[in-house]
Design an enzyme around this catalytic site. Structure first.
Site, short mmCIF file in Angstrom:
data_model
loop_
_atom_site.label_atom_id
_atom_site.label_comp_id
_atom_site.label_asym_id
_atom_site.label_seq_id
_atom_site.Cartn_x
_atom_site.Cartn_y
_atom_site.Cartn_z
N ASP A 151 0.78 -1.22 0.06
CA ASP A 151 -0.11 0.15 0.02
C ASP A 151 0.90 1.15 -0.11
O ASP A 151 1.99 1.22 0.61
CB ASP A 151 -0.94 0.05 1.38
CG ASP A 151 -1.89 -1.07 1.19
OD1 ASP A 151 -2.44 -1.34 0.13
OD2 ASP A 151 -2.32 -1.67 2.28
N ASP A 185 -6.95 -1.24 -4.32
CA ASP A 185 -8.08 -1.06 -3.33
C ASP A 185 -8.99 0.01 -4.34
O ASP A 185 -10.38 -0.08 -3.90
CB ASP A 185 -7.65 -0.46 -2.36
CG ASP A 185 -6.74 -1.60 -1.44
OD1 ASP A 185 -6.92 -2.73 -1.79
OD2 ASP A 185 -5.68 -1.18 -0.75
#
Length: 209
Positions: A151, A185
Site C-alpha cells: 500500500d 483497492d
C-alpha cells in the site's frame, strides 16, 4: 460492453497497480514517505491481512496469524474465480455497461492484491531498514501464499491537534483521511460504489453493446 473491452480495462488497471507496487517496493524502505502535495503522500506500508490491516486471527483465538493468512489468500483465489464467472455471465447476457465496468474493476482490484499475497513473498526480500530487491539471490522474505500487500497512497487531507475540551480525543492528533491503500483497492471500492449508487441502471438489461 463486450468481454474483450472489459478484459482490456482489467489489464490496464493491473498494469498500473503492479507497476506502482513494484516501483515503491524497489525504491522505498518500509514506512518511508514522500510528500507529493501537503494533502497527498506516497507512504509505503505492507498489509498481510484484510481491509485496514485487519487480520482474520483478530477475530479468532484458535487460528495463528500464518494459518489465517493462508485461509484468507485461498479465499481470495476462490473468490476471483467467482467474480470472473460473474463478469463472463454479465457480458454473455448483454448486461448494462455500468454493471460490466463495475465487475471488471472489482475483478482487477481483487486480482491485483492476490498477486501480492501469493507471489510477493518469493519475488522480493524484506523492506525493513532496506530497499527490497526483485528476485534476490538469497530468496524472498517468505514462501508462496505468504506475501504482503503493498500500500502506498495516503491522503492526509486534514491533520490537526484536537483541543483539550474535545471528549475522549482531546489533545490527540486527528488525521483525515488516515487509511493507506493502493490502486487495486481504489478499483474495488469504485466498482462497489458504482453498484450501490447506480444500482437500477447496473442491473437493467441493455440492448446495445
Amino acid at each position: 460492453m463486450s468481454l474483450k473491452k472489459s478484459f482490456f480495462l482489467i489489464v490496464v488497471i493491473l498494469l498500473i497497480d503492479q507497476v506502482s507496487k513494484v516501483y515503491v517496493k524497489t525504491h522505498f524502505m518500509l514506512h518511508e514517505s514522500v510528500a507529493i502535495f501537503s494533502w497527498f503522500k506516497i507512504y509505503f506500508i505492507e498489509n498481510d491481512g484484510m481491509a485496514w490491516g485487519t487480520k482474520l486471527s483478530d477475530f479468532t483465538t484458535f487460528i495463528s496469524d500464518r494459518s489465517a493468512k493462508v485461509i484468507l489468500t485461498l479465499f481470495r483465489v476462490v473468490a476471483i474465480f467467482g467474480i470472473g464467472y460473474w463478469l463472463y455471465d454479465a457480458t454473455k447476457k448483454q448486461g448494462s455497461k455500468i454493471l460490466i465496468i463495475a465487475i471488471a474493476l472489482i475483478f482487477a482490484g481483487a486480482l491485483g492484491n492476490i498477486i501480492d499475497s501469493v507471489f510477493y513473498g518469493v519475488l522480493f526480500d524484506d523492506s525493513i531498514s532496506q530497499v527490497a530487491t526483485f528476485l534476490p539471490e538469497t530468496g524472498g522474505y517468505d514462501t508462496l501464499l505468504y506475501g504482503r500487500v503493498v500500500d502506498m497512497l495516503y491522503f492526509p487531507l486534514i491533520e490537526v491537534d484536537l483541543p483539550q475540551w474535545v471528549p475522549f480525543y482531546g489533545g490527540k492528533r486527528f488525521n483525515f483521511f488516515e487509511p493507506v491503500f493502493n490502486v487495486a483497492d481504489m478499483a474495488i471500492s469504485t466498482g462497489f460504489i458504482m453498484l450501490i449508487v447506480f444500482n437500477k441502471k447496473a442491473f437493467s438489461k441493455r440492448t446495445d453493446i
